[in-house]
Enzyme design. Structure first.
Site, PDB file in Angstrom:
ATOM      1  N   LYS A  22       0.836  -1.321   0.013  1.00 55.49           N
ATOM      2  CA  LYS A  22      -0.034  -0.114  -0.080  1.00 55.49           C
ATOM      3  C   LYS A  22       0.986   1.135   0.068  1.00 55.49           C
ATOM      4  CE  LYS A  22      -2.024   1.521   4.018  1.00 55.49           C
ATOM      5  NZ  LYS A  22      -1.680   2.925   4.496  1.00 55.49           N
ATOM      6  N   ASN A  23       1.753   1.233   0.702  1.00 54.30           N
ATOM      7  CA  ASN A  23       2.674   2.536   1.111  1.00 54.30           C
ATOM      8  C   ASN A  23       3.640   2.785   0.291  1.00 54.30           C
ATOM      9  OD1 ASN A  23       0.994   3.003   3.115  1.00 54.30           O
ATOM     10  ND2 ASN A  23       2.529   2.492   4.713  1.00 54.30           N
ATOM     11  N   ARG A  93      -4.969  10.678   4.701  1.00 57.53           N
ATOM     12  CA  ARG A  93      -3.771  11.901   4.598  1.00 57.53           C
ATOM     13  C   ARG A  93      -2.842  11.702   3.414  1.00 57.53           C
ATOM     14  NH1 ARG A  93      -2.714  13.926   8.475  1.00 57.53           N
ATOM     15  NH2 ARG A  93      -0.481  13.717   8.124  1.00 57.53           N
ATOM     16  N   CYS A 117      -5.044  12.805  13.071  1.00 62.32           N
ATOM     17  CA  CYS A 117      -5.910  11.538  12.968  1.00 62.32           C
ATOM     18  C   CYS A 117      -5.834  10.773  14.239  1.00 62.32           C
ATOM     19  CB  CYS A 117      -5.477  10.534  11.699  1.00 62.32           C
ATOM     20  SG  CYS A 117      -3.810  10.053  12.170  1.00 62.32           S
ATOM     21  N   ARG A 122       0.294  14.524  13.187  1.00 61.50           N
ATOM     22  CA  ARG A 122       0.703  14.286  11.862  1.00 61.50           C
ATOM     23  C   ARG A 122       0.892  15.638  10.934  1.00 61.50           C
ATOM     24  NH1 ARG A 122      -1.613   8.775   9.841  1.00 61.50           N
ATOM     25  NH2 ARG A 122       0.156   8.782   8.478  1.00 61.50           N
ATOM     26  N   PRO A 123       1.556  16.542  11.161  1.00 62.48           N
ATOM     27  CA  PRO A 123       1.732  17.711  10.640  1.00 62.48           C
ATOM     28  C   PRO A 123       2.444  17.548   9.500  1.00 62.48           C
ATOM     29  CG  PRO A 123       3.417  17.897  12.445  1.00 62.48           C
ATOM     30  CD  PRO A 123       2.226  16.564  12.590  1.00 62.48           C
ATOM     31  N   VAL A 124       2.537  18.508   8.275  1.00 59.24           N
ATOM     32  CA  VAL A 124       3.119  18.382   7.071  1.00 59.24           C
ATOM     33  C   VAL A 124       4.239  19.456   6.944  1.00 59.24           C
ATOM     34  CG1 VAL A 124       1.570  17.121   5.862  1.00 59.24           C
ATOM     35  CG2 VAL A 124       1.445  19.528   5.896  1.00 59.24           C
ATOM     36  N   ASP A 125       4.640  20.044   8.076  1.00 54.49           N
ATOM     37  CA  ASP A 125       5.641  21.194   8.044  1.00 54.49           C
ATOM     38  C   ASP A 125       6.931  20.802   7.194  1.00 54.49           C
ATOM     39  OD1 ASP A 125       5.929  19.643  10.546  1.00 54.49           O
ATOM     40  OD2 ASP A 125       7.828  20.435  10.616  1.00 54.49           O
ATOM     41  N   GLN A 126       7.504  19.395   7.281  1.00 59.56           N
ATOM     42  CA  GLN A 126       8.672  19.162   6.361  1.00 59.56           C
ATOM     43  C   GLN A 126       8.691  19.198   5.079  1.00 59.56           C
ATOM     44  OE1 GLN A 126      11.808  18.418   8.322  1.00 59.56           O
ATOM     45  NE2 GLN A 126      10.381  19.691   9.743  1.00 59.56           N
ATOM     46  N   ASP A 305       4.526   0.641  12.205  1.00 53.09           N
ATOM     47  CA  ASP A 305       3.034  -0.172  11.846  1.00 53.09           C
ATOM     48  C   ASP A 305       2.965  -1.575  12.222  1.00 53.09           C
ATOM     49  OD1 ASP A 305       3.058   1.348   8.455  1.00 53.09           O
ATOM     50  OD2 ASP A 305       2.533   2.019  10.602  1.00 53.09           O
ATOM     51  N   ARG A 397      -8.853  -0.540   4.496  1.00 56.45           N
ATOM     52  CA  ARG A 397      -7.785   0.538   3.890  1.00 56.45           C
ATOM     53  C   ARG A 397      -6.344  -0.376   3.731  1.00 56.45           C
ATOM     54  NH1 ARG A 397      -7.865   6.123   6.987  1.00 56.45           N
ATOM     55  NH2 ARG A 397      -6.449   6.163   5.175  1.00 56.45           N
TER      56      ARG A 397
HETATM   57  C1  EPZ Z   1       4.121   6.950   6.538  1.00 55.69           C
HETATM   58  O1  EPZ Z   1       3.271   8.090   7.160  1.00 55.69           O
HETATM   59  C2  EPZ Z   1       3.048   5.772   6.288  1.00 55.69           C
HETATM   60  N1  EPZ Z   1       1.976   6.046   5.289  1.00 55.69           N
HETATM   61  C3  EPZ Z   1       2.556   5.329   7.757  1.00 55.69           C
HETATM   62  O2  EPZ Z   1       1.726   3.977   7.466  1.00 55.69           O
HETATM   63  C4  EPZ Z   1       3.674   4.989   8.644  1.00 55.69           C
HETATM   64  O3  EPZ Z   1       3.235   4.479  10.013  1.00 55.69           O
HETATM   65  C5  EPZ Z   1       4.830   6.118   8.815  1.00 55.69           C
HETATM   66  O4  EPZ Z   1       5.233   6.704   7.447  1.00 55.69           O
HETATM   67  C6  EPZ Z   1       5.868   5.979   9.439  1.00 55.69           C
HETATM   68  O5  EPZ Z   1       6.597   4.811   9.116  1.00 55.69           O
HETATM   69  C7  EPZ Z   1       2.200   6.056   4.170  1.00 55.69           C
HETATM   70  O6  EPZ Z   1       3.387   5.822   3.625  1.00 55.69           O
HETATM   71  C8  EPZ Z   1       1.191   6.532   3.200  1.00 55.69           C
HETATM   72  P1  EPZ Z   1       5.744  10.340   8.857  1.00 55.69           P
HETATM   73  P2  EPZ Z   1       3.673   9.539   6.944  1.00 55.69           P
HETATM   74  O7  EPZ Z   1       5.760  11.494   7.957  1.00 55.69           O
HETATM   75  O8  EPZ Z   1       4.549   9.625   6.150  1.00 55.69           O
HETATM   76  C9  EPZ Z   1       5.856  13.505  12.197  1.00 55.69           C
HETATM   77  C10 EPZ Z   1      -0.161   2.834   7.880  1.00 55.69           C
HETATM   78  O9  EPZ Z   1      -0.613   2.176   8.739  1.00 55.69           O
HETATM   79  N2  EPZ Z   1       5.802  14.376  11.013  1.00 55.69           N
HETATM   80  O10 EPZ Z   1       7.039   9.419   8.440  1.00 55.69           O
HETATM   81  O11 EPZ Z   1       2.537  10.381   7.252  1.00 55.69           O
HETATM   82  C11 EPZ Z   1       4.717  12.723  12.055  1.00 55.69           C
HETATM   83  O12 EPZ Z   1       3.901  13.606  13.067  1.00 55.69           O
HETATM   84  C12 EPZ Z   1       0.552   4.135   7.851  1.00 55.69           C
HETATM   85  O13 EPZ Z   1       0.189   2.201   6.337  1.00 55.69           O
HETATM   86  C13 EPZ Z   1       6.316  15.965  11.343  1.00 55.69           C
HETATM   87  O14 EPZ Z   1       6.345  16.352  12.464  1.00 55.69           O
HETATM   88  O15 EPZ Z   1       4.666   9.317   8.449  1.00 55.69           O
HETATM   89  C14 EPZ Z   1       5.272  11.397  12.967  1.00 55.69           C
HETATM   90  O16 EPZ Z   1       5.075  11.482  14.248  1.00 55.69           O
HETATM   91  C15 EPZ Z   1       0.219   4.659   9.059  1.00 55.69           C
HETATM   92  N3  EPZ Z   1       6.205  16.661  10.247  1.00 55.69           N
HETATM   93  C16 EPZ Z   1       6.516  11.455  12.314  1.00 55.69           C
HETATM   94  O17 EPZ Z   1       7.159  12.366  11.798  1.00 55.69           O
HETATM   95  C17 EPZ Z   1       6.139  16.280   8.858  1.00 55.69           C
HETATM   96  O18 EPZ Z   1       6.068  17.252   8.259  1.00 55.69           O
HETATM   97  C18 EPZ Z   1       6.891  10.157  10.973  1.00 55.69           C
HETATM   98  O19 EPZ Z   1       5.561  10.748  10.413  1.00 55.69           O
HETATM   99  C19 EPZ Z   1       5.919  14.867   8.763  1.00 55.69           C
HETATM  100  C20 EPZ Z   1       5.831  14.418   9.738  1.00 55.69           C
END
Ligand code: EPZ
Length: 417
Positions: A22-23, A93, A117, A122-126, A305, A397
Site C-alpha cells: 500500500k505504502n 492523509r 488522525c 501528523r503535521p506536514v511542515d517538513q 506499523d 484500507r
Molecule cells: C508513513 O506515514 C506511512 N504512510 C505510515 O503508514 C507509517 O506509519 C509512517 O510513514 C511511519 O513509518 C504512508 O506511507 C502512506 P511520517 P507518514 O511522515 O509519512 C512527524 C499505515 O498504517 N512529522 O514518517 O505520514 C509525524 O507527525 C500508515 O500504513 C512531522 O512532524 O509518516 C510522525 O510523528 C499509518 N512533520 C513522524 O514525523 C512532517 O512534516 C513520522 O511521520 C511529517 C511528519
C-alpha cells in the site's frame, strides 16, 4: 458498517500470497502526475486507500483505466485542476503526496491541510519546508495549502526529522527541478526506494534512495513506464505475527525477507523458527510465544506499523514485555480494546507494559485506525469464543481480502455486512 466475526483458538496453518505494498503504491500512483505519458502500475493491492487515491487523481483529470488483473494505467495528459479537496484528503492523509508532483509539473497546487488522525497530529511542515527550499511560495489559507512555483530549483535540504511521505514528496518534486537536490536525513523505508526505482524507470535521476542521503538531478521531463509495485512488508509481518500468536505455522509467498529483518528477528526472539528464500518466508512455532520487547523507530528499526500487532502477540506470551512507540504520539488506541479481550496492559507515557495472560476471551471490540484494527483481529484469532470487530472499514484500507486470506490459513472468520 461491516463487522468481522471470529471464532478464536485455531493455530493458523497453510500458505498465502502477499499483496502489493500500500505504502509504495500510493506515492507511485501520484508519480503519474509528473508526465503526460501513460504510467502502468502492476501488483496494485485492492484496498480502500488505493481506490481513494485513484478517485482523487481522476477528479484532477487523470485518465485512469484498470485491467482485470488490477493493473492500473494512468495518464495525466491534461489536468483539469491541481486541487486535492478536503472531502477526499480527510479520508486519507496520503493525499498530501500529490503536492510535490503537482508543484513540479504545473507550478501550482492546492491541497487541503490534512487534519490530525487517530494516531497523532501528523503535521506536514517538513513537506512544505522542502518545497520552499526549492523556491516554492507556500501559503495556508482557509484550511488549504497553496503552493506556487515558476520552476523549482534544486536545493540541499536537511530534514528536521525522518518523514516517509515528506521524503517522497520532495523527491518527486526534485525530479523536474533545475539543478540537483540533496535530501539529508531522508527516510530509508523500502517504499521510498521503490518509488525511486519507478521514477528512474520514468527517466528521473535519483540516487541513494533507501539510504539517508538522496540525490536527485533534475531533468526537463519524465516519460511513461511500466512498473510493478514491491510486496507489502507490513501485511507480511501481520500474518507472521498472527501465526506466532496462535502457535501456528504458515508460509508466505510473493514477499521479500530482506525488508523485514527487524520483525523476523523479534519473531525468532519470541521462539518462532523462520526459514526464508528469495521470495518466501516460512514460520513455525510450537505453543505460546515468549514475550518480546519492542521499540519502534524509522527503518531499518522495528516498524511502528507493526507495534499494535506485536502487542496482541505479547498479550498471550510467556512473560512481560515493554512496547515503546517513538514515532507517533498517540498510537496506543488498541490498548483499551485489547483489554476488553482480557489482556493485561498498563500504559505509562509512550511505553506499554504487557503482562502475558493464559488466554484472551472473545468480546465485541471497535477498530480505530488501520493497524490497531489488525491487532484486534489478531486478538480475536487468539481469544476463546467469538470476537466481533466493528468498523472494519479501517482494516479494508490496508489489508486486501483479509477474511479470505485468514480463512485459507484455517481461521474461523466471516464478514457480516
Ligand atoms: C508513513 O506515514 C506511512 N504512510 C505510515 O503508514 C507509517 O506509519 C509512517 O510513514 C511511519 O513509518 C504512508 O506511507 C502512506 P511520517 P507518514 O511522515 O509519512 C512527524 C499505515 O498504517 N512529522 O514518517 O505520514 C509525524 O507527525 C500508515 O500504513 C512531522 O512532524 O509518516 C510522525 O510523528 C499509518 N512533520 C513522524 O514525523 C512532517 O512534516 C513520522 O511521520 C511529517 C511528519
Amino acid at each position: 458498517m461491516d463487522k468481522l466475526v471470529i471464532e478464536g483458538g485455531v493455530p493458523l496453518a497453510g500458505e498465502i500470497a502477499v499483496s502489493g505494498a500500500k505504502n509504495a503504491t500510493l506515492p507511485i500512483l501520484t508519480a503519474a502526475l509528473l508526465t503526460t505519458e501513460p504510467l502502468t502500475v502492476s501488483n496494485v493491492p485492492h484496498l480502500r486507500d488505493v481506490t481513494t487515491m485513484l478517485n482523487l487523481l481522476a477528479q484532477m483529470g487523470v485518465r485512469v483505466s484498470i485491467d482485470e488483473r488490477l493493473g492500473v494505467e494512468l495518464s495525466s495528459a491534461r489536468i483539469a485542476e491541481p486541487v486535492a479537496p478536503y472531502e477526499l484528503v480527510k479520508t486519507m492523509r496520503a493525499s498530501v503526496l500529490v503536492l510535490g508532483p503537482l508543484t513540479a509539473r504545473y507550478g501550482e497546487a492546492r491541497v487541503s491541510l490534512p487534519g490530525g488522525c487517530a494516531i497523532g497530529l501528523r503535521p506536514v511542515d517538513q513537506h512544505l519546508k522542502g518545497l520552499q527550499a526549492m523556491g516554492a511560495e507556500v501559503a495556508i489559507e482557509h484550511g488549504y495549502i497553496s503552493v506556487r512555483a515558476q520552476r523549482l530549483r534544486g536545493a540541499r535540504i536537511c530534514m528536521d526529522l525522518v518523514t516517509v511521505t515528506g521524503t517522497e514528496n520532495i523527491m518527486m518534486a526534485a525530479t523536474l527541478a533545475t539543478g540537483t537536490t540533496v535530501i539529508e536525513n531522508a527516510a530509508r523505508e523500502p517504499e521510498v526506494a521503490d518509488l525511486a526505482h519507478c521514477l528512474n524507470a520514468m527517466g528521473a535521476r535519483v540516487r541513494g534512495a533507501g539510504s539517508d542521503v538522496i540525490t536527485i538531478e533534475g531533468v526537463d521531463r519524465l516519460h511513461g513506464a511500466r512498473y510493478r509495485v514491491m510486496p507489502d512488508r507490513i501485511e507480511a509481518g501481520t500474518y507472521l505475527a498472527a501465526a506466532a500468536a496462535t502457535g501456528g505455522s504458515i508460509r508466505l509467498t510473493g514477499t521479500r525477507p530482506d525488508i523485514l529483518d527487524a520483525v523476523l528477528e523479534k519473531l525468532r526472539e519470541a521462539g518462532a523458527r523462520i526459514t526464508t528464500g528469495p521470495d518466501w518466508i516460512a514460520l513455525e512455532t510450537n505453543g505460546a510465544p515468549g514475550a518480546v520487547n519492542v521499540r519502534t523507530a524509522p527503518y531499518p528499526a522495528f516498524p511502528t506499523d507493526m507495534q499494535a500487532q506485536f502487542m496482541a502477540l505479547d498479550s498471550v506470551a510467556r512473560g512481560t514485555a515493554l512496547v515503546t512507540e517513538t514515532v507517533f504520539e498517540n498510537r496506543f488506541m488498541h490498548v483499551q480494546e485489547l483489554k476488553r479481550l482480557g489482556a493485561d496492559i498498563e500504559v505509562e507515557g509512550n511505553t506499554a507494559v504487557v503482562k502475558g495472560v493464559a488466554h484472551l476471551d472473545g468480546a465485541t471490540v471497535m477498530a480505530t485506525d488501520l493497524r490497531a484494527s489488525a491487532s484486534l483481529v489478531l486478538g480475536g484469532l487468539i481469544a476463546r469464543g467469538a470476537t466481533t470487530v466493528e468498523r472494519v472499514y479501517h482494516i479494508d484500507r490496508g489489508y486486501e481480502r483479509i477474511e479470505e486470506k485468514l480463512s485459507k490459513l484455517g481461521a474461523r472468520i466471516r464478514r457480516v455486512r
